[in-house]
Design an enzyme around this catalytic site. Structure first.
Site, PDB file in Angstrom:
ATOM      1  N   SER A 130       2.330   3.003  -2.572  1.00 26.44           N
ATOM      2  CA  SER A 130       2.012   3.975  -3.620  1.00 26.44           C
ATOM      3  C   SER A 130       0.668   4.652  -3.375  1.00 26.44           C
ATOM      4  CB  SER A 130       2.010   3.289  -4.995  1.00 26.44           C
ATOM      5  OG  SER A 130       3.312   2.836  -5.305  1.00 26.44           O
ATOM      6  N   ASP A 180       8.347   7.635  -7.317  1.00 29.99           N
ATOM      7  CA  ASP A 180       7.957   6.217  -7.185  1.00 29.99           C
ATOM      8  C   ASP A 180       8.755   5.420  -8.227  1.00 29.99           C
ATOM      9  OD1 ASP A 180       6.663   3.876  -6.585  1.00 29.99           O
ATOM     10  OD2 ASP A 180       4.655   4.618  -6.978  1.00 29.99           O
ATOM     11  N   THR A 185      10.364   6.435 -11.812  1.00 34.45           N
ATOM     12  CA  THR A 185      11.730   5.980 -12.100  1.00 34.45           C
ATOM     13  C   THR A 185      11.728   4.661 -12.864  1.00 34.45           C
ATOM     14  OG1 THR A 185      11.825   4.858  -9.976  1.00 34.45           O
ATOM     15  CG2 THR A 185      12.674   7.107 -10.050  1.00 34.45           C
ATOM     16  N   HIS A 222      -1.142   1.832 -12.188  1.00 32.66           N
ATOM     17  CA  HIS A 222      -0.915   2.972 -11.295  1.00 32.66           C
ATOM     18  C   HIS A 222      -1.381   4.272 -11.953  1.00 32.66           C
ATOM     19  CE1 HIS A 222       2.276   1.458  -8.181  1.00 32.66           C
ATOM     20  NE2 HIS A 222       1.243   0.653  -8.266  1.00 32.66           N
ATOM     21  N   GLY A 254       0.783  -1.227   0.000  1.00 35.34           N
ATOM     22  CA  GLY A 254       0.000   0.000   0.000  1.00 35.34           C
ATOM     23  C   GLY A 254       0.819   1.284   0.000  1.00 35.34           C
ATOM     24  N   ARG A 307      -4.294   7.027 -10.667  1.00 36.27           N
ATOM     25  CA  ARG A 307      -4.029   8.421 -10.304  1.00 36.27           C
ATOM     26  C   ARG A 307      -4.982   9.392 -10.978  1.00 36.27           C
ATOM     27  NH1 ARG A 307       1.169   6.741 -11.191  1.00 36.27           N
ATOM     28  NH2 ARG A 307       1.287   7.821 -13.169  1.00 36.27           N
TER      29      ARG A 307
END
Lengths: 168, 168, 168
Positions: free
Chosen positions: C15, C82, C34, C49, C13, C53
């Site tokens: 991120s 991240d 990255t 991800h 958890g 967002r």
């Protein structure tokens, strides 16, 4: 009623803490074992845990239908599920969709009348495994732990046998 | 007197925290090293730790007889044992019974007059190792950590160099 | 301004917590990734991800020059890095000196006007890897986490999706 999630590394005192917490609650405790004594190493570990708990515990062995076992044992005393990580392993071995099963388990837990203490494992704090199956397993284990922790009233991390409160 | 157990992952700041705590206590500190400079990697790590500590520390190297070294150095100043995990590895390599040795260590610690700070490792939060010896080792490491933590006055988990109080 | 380090195991958890914290801060958030979508598994994770967002985030992809990306995006809103572990992997793959880069990153973070939330991984709580490169990587990861945690205002360990305050 209360859902308590106890997580930690291997031999960090998770099961003993869970047994102590369950034994302190009213009613005859039920031990819901997800392990199958498939090999000698596991059979030995199961026998040692059973001897430690003693005769007042009722034991139910359920490799897959955890939700069914919870509903069937509700209303009498505390239930101890040991452990979620082996249940996940059984689910994946049987080709089940663990996300759907995790949702169903969360819903089942939410409607229980008697308390449930669930033991799980931290498996994601080592180096990335070379094996793709091991990577998939630790991803799923992390996802399952998150899902149950999100609805749990209390989350505890055991470190060297000592409880560290994470939630609740 | 006080027994302090500091646990954590590799390069999480365990040794530096232990040295800082020991140096703040009265008396000349004794560094009890369980490592044997068996290979170049380990020899380099030992030399770096020794340089960091400086000349005021007395160093004792003891791969197996930790209880003897504690009794022999008691009554002067703090002792830092670095680390229990290597000691366990040495015990298992020498065919010793680690449970009996852990009990003897706990009894020895309980009778010390001067404080003892012990460094150990978290090795059980990764995926289950394929290797049976590695599984046996991490089980024993967890059991040893639990045994010493149970009698310690203080248990600290280091995370990214920061101390997290677990007991005491 | 504030530097926040969020560490934890895989799928713990990190991120999501970082995104929630960043989104609560004033200004348009910048996601500094990255990761390089080098293989299908990683590409899938990155896409998931990004979808979570949503469109209000600006995304910058920077495998190596993290300090440059922070300076270039400063003064507008929060930045989410991240993650540090992949950055370290990229640095080592490119033959860079990670210690020098960690120092430069710490200095860059110290002069930022807008907040920075950095995600990293706990990789050192498993059994010692047989592979020398894996050992070197987890040593470096531990060293990098310590360096950034030492200058951070806040350090959080995520366990089963729940935040555990380590510093700040």
């Amino acid at each position: 009623m209360a859902t308590i999630l106890i997580t930690g590394g291997v031999r960090s005192g998770k099961s003993l803490l869970a047994e102590t917490r369950a034994a302190a609650l009213p009613g005859r405790p039920v031990y819901i074992a997800t392990a199958e004594p498939g090999d000698a190493e596991m059979a030995e570990r199961i026998a040692a845990h059973r001897a430690r708990r003693g005769a007042e515990w009722r034991t139910v062995e359920v490799p897959l239908d955890l939700a069914g076992a919870l509903d069937a044992t509700d209303g009498h005393g505390p239930r101890l599920v040991d452990c979620l990580t082996l249940w996940l392993s059984n689910l994946m071995g049987a080709g089940r969709n663990w996300r759907a099963e995790a949702e169903a388990l969360a819903a089942t837990l939410a409607r229980q009348q008697s308390p449930v203490i669930l033991v799980t494992n931290e498996v994601g704090m080592g180096i990335v495994p070379a094996n793709a199956l091991a990577r998939a397993f630790r991803d799923a284990a992390g996802g399952l732990n998150q899902r149950i922790a999100a609805m749990a009233d209390e989350v505890i991390l055991t470190v060297a046998g000592q409880p560290l409160k994470v939630k609740g």
